[in-house]
Design an enzyme around this catalytic site. Structure first.
Site, PDB file in Angstrom:
ATOM      1  NE  ARG A 258      38.386 -20.384 -27.082  1.00 43.45           N
ATOM      2  CZ  ARG A 258      39.239 -20.073 -26.116  1.00 43.45           C
ATOM      3  NH1 ARG A 258      40.312 -20.809 -25.931  1.00 43.45           N
ATOM      4  NH2 ARG A 258      39.025 -19.044 -25.318  1.00 43.45           N
TER       5      ARG A 258
ATOM      6  NE  ARG B 148      38.192 -14.590 -24.437  1.00 42.95           N
ATOM      7  CZ  ARG B 148      37.439 -13.722 -23.762  1.00 42.95           C
ATOM      8  NH1 ARG B 148      37.852 -12.476 -23.615  1.00 42.95           N
ATOM      9  NH2 ARG B 148      36.296 -14.087 -23.229  1.00 42.95           N
TER      10      ARG B 148
ATOM     11  NE  ARG C 299      31.509 -18.251 -18.097  1.00 41.09           N
ATOM     12  CZ  ARG C 299      32.516 -18.779 -18.790  1.00 41.09           C
ATOM     13  NH1 ARG C 299      33.331 -19.658 -18.216  1.00 41.09           N
ATOM     14  NH2 ARG C 299      32.716 -18.466 -20.050  1.00 41.09           N
TER      15      ARG C 299
ATOM     16  CB  CYS D  52      43.076 -18.302 -13.364  1.00 41.42           C
ATOM     17  SG  CYS D  52      41.823 -17.071 -13.711  1.00 41.42           S
TER      18      CYS D  52
ATOM     19  CE  LYS E  89      40.029 -23.984 -17.989  1.00 43.28           C
ATOM     20  NZ  LYS E  89      40.689 -24.457 -19.221  1.00 43.28           N
ATOM     21  CG  ASP E  90      37.273 -20.242 -15.412  1.00 34.92           C
ATOM     22  OD1 ASP E  90      38.352 -20.227 -16.044  1.00 34.92           O
ATOM     23  OD2 ASP E  90      36.187 -20.580 -15.913  1.00 34.92           O
TER      24      ASP E  90
ATOM     25  CB  THR F 265      45.908 -21.614 -27.144  1.00 32.34           C
ATOM     26  OG1 THR F 265      45.612 -21.622 -25.737  1.00 32.34           O
ATOM     27  CG2 THR F 265      47.316 -21.060 -27.321  1.00 32.34           C
TER      28      THR F 265
ATOM     29  CG  ASN G 289      31.283 -20.257 -28.558  1.00 34.58           C
ATOM     30  OD1 ASN G 289      31.867 -20.592 -29.589  1.00 34.58           O
ATOM     31  ND2 ASN G 289      30.079 -19.723 -28.594  1.00 34.58           N
TER      32      ASN G 289
ATOM     33  NE  ARG H  99      47.338 -24.012 -18.651  1.00 40.78           N
ATOM     34  CZ  ARG H  99      47.014 -24.980 -19.508  1.00 40.78           C
ATOM     35  NH1 ARG H  99      47.883 -25.932 -19.775  1.00 40.78           N
ATOM     36  NH2 ARG H  99      45.841 -24.992 -20.098  1.00 40.78           N
ATOM     37  NE  ARG H 100      44.943 -25.101 -23.083  1.00 40.14           N
ATOM     38  CZ  ARG H 100      43.651 -24.797 -22.959  1.00 40.14           C
ATOM     39  NH1 ARG H 100      43.166 -23.701 -23.534  1.00 40.14           N
ATOM     40  NH2 ARG H 100      42.836 -25.580 -22.279  1.00 40.14           N
TER      41      ARG H 100
END
Length: 319
Positions: free
Chosen positions: A157, A151, A11, A244, A81-82, A125, A153, A129-130
Site C-alpha cells: 500500500r 488491497r 496470520r 466488518c 476489528k476483523d 484505501t 499488505n 468506511r474510510r
C-alpha cells in the site's frame, strides 16, 4: 502449570506476526511457559478480491478459529476489528489487551497533510468506511479528492505512494506502530474527521471455552476499559446488522474527571461510499459496569441511527 510450549495461531502477514509476537512475549511472562507461533493462511490473505466483494466478515478469522476448534493451536490473536460480532459458543475472548491508538493515518507523498493534498488527489484505501468519511469530509470542506480501492499488505500500500501511482494511502495507526513504521505517517486523521472501525487498534486473544486454566492465565492481559469500549462499538455494529467491511465507524471514548474515569461517549457513523449522505450520532453516559450494559449502549445508539435512515445507506453499499 505445565512447562510445555503454548501454540499461538497467527496470520502470516508481517503485521499479524508482529502483534502476535508481542502477545506471545506477554503470555510467556504471565504463564512461565514458552509460546511458539503457528502460522496459518486465511482466505483473506490469499484472495485478491476487495474486502467489500468477499464480504469482509471473518475472511481473516475463520481459518484461525478452525485451528482452535481442531486443537491445532491453543489460542489465537486477531485484530479485533476483523472479528465477526457473533461469538462461537466453543470459543471465548479470554483477553482484550490495552488498545493502541485507534485513529487512521495518512501516508502521503511529499510529507503532505490530508488537507494539503492537491485537487484531484488519489487516496488509496480498502475500506468503504474510510471512503465514505473521507469523501463526506471533502464535500463539506470544499476539497477535491478521489478515493481508490486497494488491497495488499502495508508495504504494497505504501508502495503505491512511493511509485507515484497514488498521492496518499490511509492505514490504521496501530498497525503502523506495531511494525515500527509510524515515522512514515504524514498526518493522523482526527476522530472528528474519520471515526475508526469498531474495535480498531485493539487485539483479541481467543481460546477454547473449555480450557479454564488457559482462560484464567490469559485474563491477566485483559484491560477492562478497552473491553467495555470495544464491546459497545461491536454491539452497535451488530445491531446495524453490518459486517466488518461495511461503511460503519464507531468509537467509545472513556471520559475522565482528573484520574477517575466516570463516563463513556459512544459515537457512530454510517455513510454512502461517495460521502453524499451520512448518519452520525453519539451518546454519553456512565461507564457500563457489565458486558450487558455495554451491549445495551451500542444497541441504543444503533436504534437511533436506524431511525435516521442508516440501514438505507448500508443497503446502497451492499448493492
Amino acid at each position: 502449570m505445565s512447562t510445555k510450549a503454548l501454540r499461538l495461531g497467527t496470520r502470516r502477514s508481517r503485521l499479524a506476526m508482529a502483534q502476535s509476537g508481542q502477545v506471545a512475549e506477554a503470555v510467556s511472562q504471565v504463564t512461565g511457559r514458552p509460546v511458539e507461533l503457528v502460522e496459518i493462511t486465511t482466505y483473506g490473505d490469499v484472495s485478491r478480491e476487495h474486502l467489500a466483494q468477499i464480504g469482509g466478515t471473518g475472511v481473516f478469522v475463520t481459518a484461525l478459529r478452525d485451528a482452535l476448534a481442531k486443537g491445532e493451536v491453543d489460542f489465537a490473536v486477531h485484530s479485533l476489528k476483523d472479528l465477526p460480532t457473533t461469538q462461537p459458543e466453543d470459543l471465548v475472548l479470554a483477553a482484550v489487551p490495552v488498545r493502541e491508538d485507534p485513529r487512521d493515518a495518512i501516508v502521503a507523498r511529499d510529507a503532505l497533510k490530508f488537507t494539503d493534498l492537491p485537487r484531484g488527489a488519489r487516496i488509496g484505501t480498502g475500506s468503504p468506511r474510510r471512503m465514505a468519511q473521507l469523501n463526506a469530509y471533502a464535500r463539506s470542506h470544499g476539497l477535491d479528492i478521489q478515493t481508490v480501492p486497494i488491497r495488499g499488505n502495508v508495504d504494497t500500500r505504501i508502495g503505491y505512494v512511493h511509485d507515484g501511482e497514488l498521492d496518499a494511502v490511509v492505514l490504521a495507526a496501530a498497525g503502523l506502530s506495531r511494525i515500527g513504521r509510524l515515522d512514515e505517517v504524514t498526518d493522523f486523521l482526527s476522530i472528528d474527521t474519520v471515526l475508526p472501525a469498531p474495535g480498531q487498534g485493539a487485539l483479541a486473544i481467543e481460546c477454547a471455552a473449555h480450557d479454564a486454566s488457559l482462560i484464567s492465565a490469559l485474563g491477566a492481559l485483559d484491560d477492562p476499559f478497552t473491553r467495555v469500549a470495544v464491546t459497545a462499538e461491536r454491539s452497535l455494529l451488530a445491531a446495524l446488522e453490518a459486517g466488518c467491511s461495511a461503511p460503519v465507524g464507531a468509537l467509545a471514548d472513556l471520559l475522565a474527571d482528573g484520574q477517575i474515569v466516570n463516563e463513556m461517549r459512544l459515537r457512530g457513523v454510517v455513510g454512502t461510499p461517495d460521502g453524499s449522505r451520512t448518519v452520525q450520532l453519539s451518546t454519553t453516559g456512565p461507564v457500563p459496569e457489565t458486558h450487558d450494559g455495554a451491549m445495551a449502549l451500542g444497541r441504543e445508539l444503533a436504534a437511533e441511527m436506524l431511525a435516521q435512515g442508516a440501514a438505507g445507506l448500508m443497503g446502497e453499499q451492499a448493492q
